[in-house]
Design an enzyme around this catalytic site. Structure first.
Site, PDB file in Angstrom:
ATOM      1  CG  HIS A 137      64.355  26.308  43.025  1.00  0.00           C
ATOM      2  ND1 HIS A 137      63.962  27.531  43.522  1.00  0.00           N
ATOM      3  CD2 HIS A 137      63.209  25.628  42.759  1.00  0.00           C
ATOM      4  CE1 HIS A 137      62.634  27.582  43.559  1.00  0.00           C
ATOM      5  NE2 HIS A 137      62.159  26.442  43.096  1.00  0.00           N
ATOM      6  CG  ASP A 172      58.051  27.959  39.403  1.00  0.00           C
ATOM      7  OD1 ASP A 172      57.738  27.721  40.588  1.00  0.00           O
ATOM      8  OD2 ASP A 172      58.446  27.079  38.623  1.00  0.00           O
ATOM      9  CG  HIS A 174      58.157  26.923  44.297  1.00  0.00           C
ATOM     10  ND1 HIS A 174      57.537  26.058  43.408  1.00  0.00           N
ATOM     11  CD2 HIS A 174      57.844  26.495  45.542  1.00  0.00           C
ATOM     12  CE1 HIS A 174      56.876  25.134  44.108  1.00  0.00           C
ATOM     13  NE2 HIS A 174      57.039  25.384  45.398  1.00  0.00           N
ATOM     14  CG  ASP A 261      55.190  25.632  40.227  1.00  0.00           C
ATOM     15  OD1 ASP A 261      55.151  26.702  39.594  1.00  0.00           O
ATOM     16  OD2 ASP A 261      56.215  25.237  40.841  1.00  0.00           O
TER      17      ASP A 261
END
Length: 426
Positions: A137, A172, A174, A261
């Site tokens: 990120h 992931d 995200h 995750d």
């Protein structure tokens, strides 16, 4: 088919000893747990194990703005209140707190990904692993989503010195927004991210319509998923898209971000993937026999993160692991059943067959606009980044430098640690 893959594995015990603060979901301690589980299964004896160099600020500034890197180096828990404007400008605070040894933490995980890329470039290994990396990120000028320095972008930039095209794959939960943004305007990196999208889920980007711009048009692929996707749906979609991408794009190297995750029962996740389902992606990508850099990423139920990345290390080593977890320093975390594999979850799967087939059709249709792998006029390959020699004359002669400190100041390709000796923060 080449003979057995040569694997390089990067780890520094100090990376797992930092603390983001009370109630923060990011627990770097999960990296120590992963490493000790890998040791307990004896996987370290089948790999070359290296302690990475700490990335220099000037290396980080290959992507990040120098003022941002300089501020990360200067800020600490004692002085942060003196810089409210800079804290806000660089998005430091609740999600991305300032904690003790924060910059050294960034140096270690970023240095490991850079080292991994260099070993691949120099054909010293076929696969390089850095479970501490994958902080996807972080942006050029600010922190985001628990990420400060984007090691993935730095690693890809290193790979681009030797490879005309690099493929980035992100599993992931995200969206891999920082990596996508860094390469949004180029065809030399194709980014493919499988992630939860909608319901204001962080970071809010990653719609299937986001495909890149200018020279990078159609070189950003987003696979937006809904809550509850299971192994069979995820793996079918992953295989269909990635096989077509590799066929058309023909990358010289692949970077695979294995954020855990996306596993069932993750503290911040919403998918139903079992460890086997997650690991199936690693197994599939490995089969292409393309130089591969594997990193960690998110993952907030730490015992399951350790399980997942250990299983995936085994897959990269073509080693089947017994399901009963052997004794190790963190054995108590794996009770009450002490089993390596975890099953899928039971969240309602909102990804209908029609939704998945629509997404797949859109992505495969966009790939048709890429007629063939883009050719690149390769310039003379720049050297690996210049690292200044350690000059003892500049040190205070009255201060004794211990061997550990000396070790930290040099980068050695032949550094090998067997057993627990490579865990310096036991």
């Amino acid at each position: 088919m080449r003979s057995k893959d040569k694997i390089s594995y990067f780890y520094d015990g100090d990376v797992g000893s930092v603390y983001f603060g009370p109630n923060h979901p990011m627990k770097p301690h999960r990296l120590c747990m992963t490493h000790h589980l890998i040791l307990a299964y004896g996987l370290h004896s089948k790999m070359e194990v290296y302690r990475p160099h700490k990335a220099y600020p000037i290396e980080m500034a290959q992507f990040h703005s120098p003022d941002y890197v300089e501020f990360l180096q200067r800020i600490n828990p004692e002085n942060k209140d003196l810089f409210p404007n800079e804290m806000a400008r660089y998005n430091l605070g609740e999600d991305c707190p300032v904690f003790e040894d924060m910059f050294e933490f960034c140096q270690i995980y970023a240095g490991a990904t850079i080292d991994a890329a260099r070993r691949l470039n120099n054909k010293l290994c076929d696969i390089a692993i850095n479970w501490a990396g994958g902080l996807h990120h972080a942006k050029k000028c600010d922190a985001s989503g628990f990420c400060y320095i984007n090691d993935l972008v730095l690693g890809i930039l290193e790979l681009l010195k030797h490879h005309p095209r690099v493929l980035y794959i992100d599993i992931d939960v995200h969206h891999g927004d920082g990596v996508e943004e860094a390469f949004y305007f180029t065809d030399r990196v194709m980014t493919v991210s499988f992630h939860k999208f909608g319901d204001k889920f962080f970071p809010g980007t990653g719609d299937v319509k986001e495909t890149g711009e200018k020279e990078g048009k159609f070189y950003a692929i987003n696979v937006p998923l809904r809550d509850g996707i299971d192994d069979s749906s995820f793996n079918r979609l992953f295989r269909a898209i990635i096989s077509k991408v590799v066929e058309i794009y023909q990358p010289g190297a692949i970077v695979l971000q294995c954020g855990a995750d996306s596993l069932a029962r993750d503290r911040l996740g919403c998918f139903n993937l079992s460890i086997d389902g997650h690991a199936e992606c690693v197994k599939f990508v490995k089969k292409f026999n393309i130089p591969l850099l594997v990193t960690g990423g998110g993952g907030y139920t730490k015992e399951n993160v350790a399980r997942c990345w250990t299983v995936e290390t085994g897959i990269l080593l073509d080693t089947e692991l017994p399901n009963e977890i052997p004794d190790n320093d963190y054995i108590k975390y794996f009770g009450p059943d002490y089993s390596l594999k975890i099953p899928g979850g039971h969240i309602e799967n909102l990804n209908t067959k029609s939704y998945i087939s629509t997404i797949k059709a859109q992505i495969l249709d966009n790939l048709r606009y890429i007629q063939h792998a883009p050719s690149v006029q390769m310039q003379e390959v720049p050297p690996d980044f210049y690292i200044p020699d350690f000059d003892e004359d500049q040190q205070n002669p009255d201060v004794r430098v211990d061997q550990r400190s000396r070790d930290k100041q040099i980068q050695r390709d032949d550094e090998y640690f067997d057993g627990d000796k490579d865990n310096d923060a036991s």
